[in-house]
Write a protein that holds these residues in place. Structure first.
Motif, PDB file in Angstrom:
ATOM      1  N   PRO A  95      28.696 -81.585 -29.257  1.00 48.55           N
ATOM      2  CA  PRO A  95      29.776 -82.427 -28.895  1.00 48.55           C
ATOM      3  C   PRO A  95      30.266 -82.912 -27.530  1.00 48.55           C
ATOM      4  O   PRO A  95      30.279 -82.180 -26.695  1.00 48.55           O
ATOM      5  CB  PRO A  95      31.006 -82.041 -29.742  1.00 48.55           C
ATOM      6  CG  PRO A  95      30.437 -80.961 -30.635  1.00 48.55           C
ATOM      7  CD  PRO A  95      29.331 -80.318 -30.088  1.00 48.55           C
ATOM      8  N   SER A  96      30.399 -84.140 -27.289  1.00 47.55           N
ATOM      9  CA  SER A  96      30.904 -84.371 -25.905  1.00 47.55           C
ATOM     10  C   SER A  96      32.276 -83.775 -25.578  1.00 47.55           C
ATOM     11  O   SER A  96      33.147 -83.495 -26.464  1.00 47.55           O
ATOM     12  CB  SER A  96      30.996 -85.873 -25.846  1.00 47.55           C
ATOM     13  OG  SER A  96      31.770 -86.662 -26.613  1.00 47.55           O
ATOM     14  N   GLU A  97      32.793 -84.015 -24.374  1.00 47.06           N
ATOM     15  CA  GLU A  97      34.021 -83.527 -24.072  1.00 47.06           C
ATOM     16  C   GLU A  97      35.120 -84.307 -24.845  1.00 47.06           C
ATOM     17  O   GLU A  97      36.319 -83.837 -25.391  1.00 47.06           O
ATOM     18  CB  GLU A  97      34.333 -83.633 -22.579  1.00 47.06           C
ATOM     19  CG  GLU A  97      35.779 -83.099 -22.081  1.00 47.06           C
ATOM     20  CD  GLU A  97      35.826 -83.119 -20.726  1.00 47.06           C
ATOM     21  OE1 GLU A  97      36.918 -82.987 -20.216  1.00 47.06           O
ATOM     22  OE2 GLU A  97      34.840 -83.296 -19.933  1.00 47.06           O
ATOM     23  N   GLN A  98      35.043 -85.621 -24.842  1.00 50.10           N
ATOM     24  CA  GLN A  98      35.787 -86.658 -25.476  1.00 50.10           C
ATOM     25  C   GLN A  98      35.867 -86.174 -27.207  1.00 50.10           C
ATOM     26  O   GLN A  98      37.010 -86.025 -27.803  1.00 50.10           O
ATOM     27  CB  GLN A  98      35.536 -87.876 -25.462  1.00 50.10           C
ATOM     28  CG  GLN A  98      36.571 -89.100 -25.913  1.00 50.10           C
ATOM     29  CD  GLN A  98      37.924 -88.615 -25.598  1.00 50.10           C
ATOM     30  OE1 GLN A  98      38.274 -88.640 -24.337  1.00 50.10           O
ATOM     31  NE2 GLN A  98      38.953 -88.559 -26.445  1.00 50.10           N
ATOM     32  N   GLU A  99      34.824 -85.856 -27.821  1.00 47.29           N
ATOM     33  CA  GLU A  99      34.773 -85.644 -28.931  1.00 47.29           C
ATOM     34  C   GLU A  99      35.408 -84.346 -29.273  1.00 47.29           C
ATOM     35  O   GLU A  99      36.220 -84.034 -30.238  1.00 47.29           O
ATOM     36  CB  GLU A  99      33.219 -85.481 -29.534  1.00 47.29           C
ATOM     37  CG  GLU A  99      33.341 -85.361 -31.037  1.00 47.29           C
ATOM     38  CD  GLU A  99      31.976 -85.153 -31.620  1.00 47.29           C
ATOM     39  OE1 GLU A  99      31.494 -84.717 -32.837  1.00 47.29           O
ATOM     40  OE2 GLU A  99      30.915 -85.274 -30.812  1.00 47.29           O
ATOM     41  N   ALA A 100      35.214 -83.271 -28.246  1.00 48.70           N
ATOM     42  CA  ALA A 100      35.928 -81.981 -28.314  1.00 48.70           C
ATOM     43  C   ALA A 100      37.233 -82.066 -28.623  1.00 48.70           C
ATOM     44  O   ALA A 100      38.065 -81.589 -29.312  1.00 48.70           O
ATOM     45  CB  ALA A 100      35.486 -81.135 -27.474  1.00 48.70           C
ATOM     46  N   HIS A 101      37.905 -82.895 -27.611  1.00 50.77           N
ATOM     47  CA  HIS A 101      39.498 -83.201 -27.408  1.00 50.77           C
ATOM     48  C   HIS A 101      39.889 -83.869 -28.861  1.00 50.77           C
ATOM     49  O   HIS A 101      40.796 -83.496 -29.485  1.00 50.77           O
ATOM     50  CB  HIS A 101      39.708 -84.014 -26.468  1.00 50.77           C
ATOM     51  CG  HIS A 101      39.738 -83.137 -25.013  1.00 50.77           C
ATOM     52  ND1 HIS A 101      40.246 -82.165 -24.851  1.00 50.77           N
ATOM     53  CD2 HIS A 101      38.975 -83.389 -23.970  1.00 50.77           C
ATOM     54  CE1 HIS A 101      40.176 -81.729 -23.272  1.00 50.77           C
ATOM     55  NE2 HIS A 101      39.336 -82.330 -23.048  1.00 50.77           N
ATOM     56  N   ASP A 102      39.133 -84.808 -29.210  1.00 49.84           N
ATOM     57  CA  ASP A 102      39.413 -85.586 -30.493  1.00 49.84           C
ATOM     58  C   ASP A 102      39.393 -84.430 -31.890  1.00 49.84           C
ATOM     59  O   ASP A 102      40.245 -84.625 -32.775  1.00 49.84           O
ATOM     60  CB  ASP A 102      38.283 -86.571 -30.693  1.00 49.84           C
ATOM     61  CG  ASP A 102      38.532 -87.717 -29.770  1.00 49.84           C
ATOM     62  OD1 ASP A 102      39.736 -87.756 -29.281  1.00 49.84           O
ATOM     63  OD2 ASP A 102      37.773 -88.527 -29.810  1.00 49.84           O
ATOM     64  N   MET A 103      38.652 -83.575 -31.971  1.00 55.06           N
ATOM     65  CA  MET A 103      38.369 -82.674 -32.947  1.00 55.06           C
ATOM     66  C   MET A 103      39.663 -81.617 -32.972  1.00 55.06           C
ATOM     67  O   MET A 103      40.130 -81.355 -34.054  1.00 55.06           O
ATOM     68  CB  MET A 103      36.949 -81.787 -32.969  1.00 55.06           C
ATOM     69  CG  MET A 103      35.790 -82.756 -33.359  1.00 55.06           C
ATOM     70  SD  MET A 103      34.263 -81.818 -33.429  1.00 55.06           S
ATOM     71  CE  MET A 103      34.220 -81.259 -31.920  1.00 55.06           C
TER      72      MET A 103
END
Length: 249
Positions: A95-103
């Motif tokens: 996962p990208s950094e943005q996806e990580a934060h979203d998750m």
């Protein structure tokens, strides 16, 4: 998506959890064994984020035709552990950094809901089971069994979700927990462990007192600690056979 198959009794798990599971897994059909072994290798960080899963190699390891290998990879993709990229193949989810934060943001919302429901409806037997899981998690860590500790840390969150009785919530959290587990650093500092047994115990203590707000606070803090440690993508190559315990055969 169905949960990872449970292959062990409570007594056997307490004694030799992985050895007993391996004996039973060896008797499973190749497709099921492949799914379980790759699932464990991913969750235990033997196969890190970004690793390519080559269909030909997996077919040779498990003596499966490519279409059977693709079925297993599709199941792992539905679990959130594998990304299938057109014309490129299958890779361990990265996962990208943005996806990580979203998750983690979504996990905060969902697990707050879990705290609310579990504080109101869990039984004494439920809490005994949760405390048993935390004890196993502590034992695995103290014995230096990091792979088992990682898996038990993730399983704790799924078990909490199951106590809500909402299987849609369970499925959503299973995917998020699996995918965010990939992001936890491989180089944690002692005493600052993500998904630590100490933080899990504080959550259970609050829940058993029916302290809904306290449980929500402890879970929010716990997830913040987890989110602080994102996986640094390794540069080195990994041997697929070795990671799955298959040697050079």
């Amino acid at each position: 998506m169905a949960a990872r198959p449970k292959l062990v009794t409570a007594a056997a798990v307490r004694q030799e959890p992985r050895e007993f599971e391996r004996q039973q897994e060896a008797r499973l059909p190749p497709e099921e064994r492949m799914y379980i072994e790759i699932y464990d290798a991913i969750m235990e960080h033997r196969l890190p984020a970004g690793t390519k899963l080559t269909e030909q190699t997996l077919g040779e390891i498990y003596d499966l035709a490519r279409h059977n290998v693709r079925k297993v990879l599709g199941k792992l993709a539905a679990d959130g552990l594998v990304d299938l990229e057109p014309n490129r193949g299958a890779y361990i989810a990265s996962p990208s950094e943005q996806e990580a934060h979203d998750m983690f943001e979504l996990r905060q919302t969902l697990e707050q809901m879990v705290m609310q429901k579990v504080a109101r409806q869990a039984t004494a037997a439920d809490f005994d089971k949760l405390r048993g899981m935390i004890e196993r998690e502590r034992d695995a860590y103290m014995q230096g069994n990091r792979p088992l500790w990682i898996r038990l840390s993730a399983d704790f969150h799924i078990e909490l979700a199951k106590l809500t009785g909402n299987m849609l919530l369970v499925d959503m959290l299973r995917r998020l927990v699996s995918r965010t587990t990939l992001l936890i650093s491989n180089a944690e500092t002692t005493g600052q462990q993500p998904c630590s047994f100490d933080e899990h115990l504080l959550v259970v203590d609050a829940l058993q007192k029916k302290d809904e707000k306290g449980a929500q606070h402890e879970m929010a803090h716990h997830l913040e600690q987890c989110a602080c440690r994102m996986l640094k993508r390794p540069e080195k190559r990994f041997d697929l056979r070795a990671a799955l315990g298959k040697g050079d055969a």
